[in-house]
Design an enzyme around this catalytic site. Structure first.
Site, PDB file in Angstrom:
ATOM      1  N   HIS A  37      18.734 -15.719  23.981  1.00 37.22           N
ATOM      2  CA  HIS A  37      18.330 -15.305  22.519  1.00 37.22           C
ATOM      3  C   HIS A  37      19.259 -14.356  22.276  1.00 37.22           C
ATOM      4  O   HIS A  37      19.186 -13.185  22.741  1.00 37.22           O
ATOM      5  CB  HIS A  37      17.075 -15.021  22.213  1.00 37.22           C
ATOM      6  CG  HIS A  37      15.881 -16.114  22.651  1.00 37.22           C
ATOM      7  ND1 HIS A  37      15.761 -16.930  21.606  1.00 37.22           N
ATOM      8  CD2 HIS A  37      15.195 -16.093  23.420  1.00 37.22           C
ATOM      9  CE1 HIS A  37      14.673 -17.766  22.058  1.00 37.22           C
ATOM     10  NE2 HIS A  37      14.296 -17.317  23.244  1.00 37.22           N
ATOM     11  N   ALA A 284      -0.216  -5.703  30.769  1.00 31.74           N
ATOM     12  CA  ALA A 284       0.645  -4.814  29.734  1.00 31.74           C
ATOM     13  C   ALA A 284       0.747  -3.483  30.767  1.00 31.74           C
ATOM     14  O   ALA A 284       0.572  -2.574  30.297  1.00 31.74           O
ATOM     15  CB  ALA A 284       0.236  -4.675  28.474  1.00 31.74           C
ATOM     16  N   VAL A 285       1.290  -3.662  31.931  1.00 29.89           N
ATOM     17  CA  VAL A 285       1.421  -2.541  32.791  1.00 29.89           C
ATOM     18  C   VAL A 285       2.994  -1.971  32.981  1.00 29.89           C
ATOM     19  O   VAL A 285       3.449  -1.540  33.969  1.00 29.89           O
ATOM     20  CB  VAL A 285       0.829  -2.846  34.144  1.00 29.89           C
ATOM     21  CG1 VAL A 285      -0.592  -2.957  34.086  1.00 29.89           C
ATOM     22  CG2 VAL A 285       1.756  -3.981  34.874  1.00 29.89           C
ATOM     23  N   ALA A 334      13.916   0.485  21.843  1.00 26.53           N
ATOM     24  CA  ALA A 334      15.053  -0.545  21.233  1.00 26.53           C
ATOM     25  C   ALA A 334      16.099   0.819  20.610  1.00 26.53           C
ATOM     26  O   ALA A 334      17.312   0.649  20.767  1.00 26.53           O
ATOM     27  CB  ALA A 334      14.557  -1.200  20.269  1.00 26.53           C
ATOM     28  N   HIS A 459       5.101  15.193  -4.328  1.00 27.34           N
ATOM     29  CA  HIS A 459       3.650  15.093  -4.308  1.00 27.34           C
ATOM     30  C   HIS A 459       3.096  13.926  -5.347  1.00 27.34           C
ATOM     31  O   HIS A 459       3.880  13.931  -6.457  1.00 27.34           O
ATOM     32  CB  HIS A 459       3.042  16.356  -4.949  1.00 27.34           C
ATOM     33  CG  HIS A 459       1.594  16.268  -4.999  1.00 27.34           C
ATOM     34  ND1 HIS A 459       0.541  16.409  -4.119  1.00 27.34           N
ATOM     35  CD2 HIS A 459       0.843  16.367  -6.453  1.00 27.34           C
ATOM     36  CE1 HIS A 459      -0.822  16.069  -4.809  1.00 27.34           C
ATOM     37  NE2 HIS A 459      -0.415  15.964  -6.052  1.00 27.34           N
TER      38      HIS A 459
END
Length: 480
Positions: A37, A284-285, A334, A459
Site C-alpha cells: 500500500h 495490542a502489546v 508517524a 479568548h
C-alpha cells in the site's frame, strides 16, 4: 543494465514517502519501493482510518447526549457498522491515492515489489510474497517492477507489524490485531483489550463508546504507561466513568477459544487468576520492526533489540545505508518517521541539519478523553536531577471548555526551577492533541516561562489553559 538513482527508499509509509519527496525537491534522482500500500500502515491501517472510526464514535456520543446541548432527537441513533467501516476505508483510500499523486508530482519513480539489499548500493526487487490486507486497491499505474536497482544512498523504511505473544497469536477471527479491529464484520457485545498503549486504548475507547462491554488488561501499574502518572490517573477516572473496566498490574497468561468467544486467564498482582470471557480479544502489546528478509544480515547492518541501529542523522554502521521510522526504533510514531526522513535526506544532500531530539517529539492518543504530551514527565524530570516547578490548570476553570460541555481535563507543565526551561507538558481532555504543538514549538525555540507568560492567547479558547498552567507553576494563575 540496472536502473540507477541517487536515493532509493524501501517502504512508502510516512517516513519513506516524505523522504522521497524531500530528496526530489533537493534535485536527487529518487525511487521508492512498495510491496502493498502506498502511504504504508499509517494512512491505510493506522493513524488515519482509526481517527475516522473515533470521529464516528464521537458523533455517536454527542447524538446520545443531545439533550445536554438543548437538542431533542426524535427516535434513536444507532450504528450502521458497514457504513462506519466503509467510511473509514474510503478515507484510507483517499490517503493512498494522495501519496500516489505526490510521487507523480515530484517525479519519484515507484517500484512495486519486495526489495532486498544485495550489496552496498544495490537492491533486487522481486514479486511480492506477503498476502495483502483487504480491501486493497489496484497497483498504481506506471510503476516499475522486478529487477536490480542501484543507488548511492539506500534508506530502509520498512515499518513495523503487530507484536504477537506466544500462545496468544492473532488468528483473524477471535484474536484480533488492529487490522481486524478496524474492519469488524459484526459488532462484538464484549471485548477484551490486551495492552493500554495508544493502539489498545484507542480501540477500547471506540468500542466502548459504540456500546461494547470493554475490559482492558495492562501489565504495568498505570493506563497508557508512557504518560505522566497524574494525567494517566485522570484519564483512567474518565474511562471508569464510561463503564470501561481496566485491570492494572495484570497479564493474560492463557487464552481458551470456543466457537465464537475467548476466555482469558488473567493473573493479577496478588498472584490470583481470574477468567474473563469476551466475544473478541484485541492483542495490542506493541509492534515489532520489519527487519527480516531485507538483506541486513548479509551486509552486516547492525541491529539491536529488534531494530536497526542509527546515529542522529539516520546513518547505519554500513556507509550508504540508512534507516528511518519504526524500523529504526522508538518512539514508533508517524511524525517521528517523517522528520527522520527529512533529516536523513538533507544530510545526504549536504545541508547543515540538526539531529533529531527525541525529547521534543510529541505523543498523542485519540481516545476519549484525548491525551497529549511532550518532553519529560514530572517523575522523569525529578529522576534526571531537576529541581522542578509544576503548573496545573483544570478544564473546569476554562470558559470555552465549559461552553463545549467538555469541562473534565487538565493541562500540566513542568519547568526547571533554576533556569525556567520548559521540560515537559502533559494534557488530558478535549482536543488536547491539537493544543500540544504550541508547547512543542516553545520547546524547540527554547522558550522560557517568562516568554510564555507574556504571550497573548486568544479568548475564549482552550489554549488559554496552556498559559494558565505556566502561570500556575509560578503562583500566578489568574482564573483558578
Amino acid at each position: 543494465m540496472a536502473a540507477s538513482y541517487d536515493v532509493i527508499i524501501i517502504g512508502s509509509g510516512p517516513g519513506g514517502y516524505v523522504a522521497a519527496i524531500r530528496a526530489a525537491q533537493l534535485g536527487l534522482k529518487t525511487a521508492i519501493v512498495e510491496r502493498e500500500h502506498l502511504a504504508g500502515i499509517c494512512s491505510n491501517w493506522g493513524c488515519i482510518p482509526t481517527k475516522a472510526l473515533l470521529r464516528t464514535a464521537e458523533i455517536f456520543h454527542y447524538a446520545e447526549h443531545a439533550k445536554s446541548y438543548g437538542l431533542k432527537l426524535e427516535g434513536s441513533v444507532s450504528p450502521d457498522l458497514k457504513a462506519i467501516v466503509d467510511r473509514s476505508r474510503g478515507i484510507a483510500q483517499r490517503m493512498n491515492n494522495g501519496v500516489g499523486f505526490l510521487m507523480k508530482k515530484n517525479k519519484v519513480d515507484v517500484i512495486w515489489g519486495e526489495a532486498k539489499l544485495t550489496k552496498p548500493g544495490e537492491i533486487v526487487v522481486s514479486k511480492t510474497t506477503k498476502k495483502p490486507m483487504e480491501p486493497m486497491g489496484p497497483v498504481p499505474k506506471n510503476t516499475l517492477g522486478e529487477g536490480t536497482y542501484t543507488a548511492k544512498h539506500i534508506i530502509v523504511a520498512t515499518g513495523a507489524r503487530p507484536r504477537a505473544l506466544p500462545g496468544i497469536e492473532p488468528d483473524g477471527k477471535l484474536i484480533w490485531t488492529y487490522f481486524e479491529a478496524m474492519v469488524p464484520q459484526q459488532m462484538p457485545k464484549s471485548l477484551l483489550v490486551m495492552g493500554s498503549g495508544a493502539i489498545g486504548i484507542e480501540f477500547a475507547s471506540f468500542y466502548r463508546t459504540m456500546g461494547v462491554d470493554v475490559t482492558v488488561v495492562e501489565l504495568l501499574s498505570q493506563v497508557m504507561p508512557v504518560e505522566d502518572a497524574e494525567i494517566s490517573a485522570l484519564a483512567k477516572k474518565q474511562f471508569d466513568k464510561q463503564g470501561m473496566k481496566i485491570l492494572l498490574d495484570a497479564k493474560v497468561t492463557k487464552v481458551e477459544k470456543s466457537a465464537d468467544s475467548v476466555t482469558a486467564h488473567v493473573e493479577t498482582k496478588d498472584g490470583k487468576t481470574q477468567k474473563i470471557t469476551a466475544d473478541r480479544l484485541i492483542s495490542a502489546v506493541g509492534v515489532q520492526a520489519n527487519i527480516e528478509n531485507i538483506g541486513l544480515e548479509a551486509l552486516g547492518v547492525k541491529t539491536e533489540r529488534g531494530v536497526i541501529v542509527i546515529d542522529g542523522y539516520c546513518r547505519t554502521n554500513v556507509p550508504g545505508i540508512y534507516a528511518i521510522g519504526d524500523v529504526a526504533g522508538p518512539p514508533m510514531l508517524a511524525h517521528k518517521a517523517e522528520h527522520e526522513g527529512v533529516v536523513c535526506v538533507e544530510k545526504i544532500a549536504g545541508l547543515n541539519v540538526h539531529p533529531m531530539d527525541k525529547l521534543k517529539i510529541p505523543g498523542c492518543t485519540y481516545c476519549n478523553p484525548q491525551v497529549a504530551s511532550v518532553g519529560l514527565t514530572e517523575a522523569k524530570a525529578k529522576e534526571a536531577g531537576y529541581d522542578v516547578r509544576v503548573g496545573r490548570f483544570p478544564f473546569v476553570a476554562n470558559g470555552k471548555a465549559v461552553a463545549l460541555g467538555e469541562d473534565q481535563g487538565l493541562v500540566k507543565t513542568v519547568f526547571d526551577k533554576k533556569t525556567g526551561q520548559l521540560l515537559g507538558a502533559h494534557m488530558v481532555g478535549a482536543e488536547v492533541t491539537e493544543l500540544i504543538q504550541g508547547f512543542v514549538v516553545a520547546m524547540n525555540l527554547e522558550t522560557t516561562e517568562e516568554e510564555l507568560m507574556h504571550t497573548i492567547f486568544p479568548h475564549p479558547t482552550l489554549s488559554e489553559m496552556m498559559k494558565e498552567s505556566v502561570l500556575d507553576a509560578y503562583g500566578r494563575a489568574l482564573n483558578a
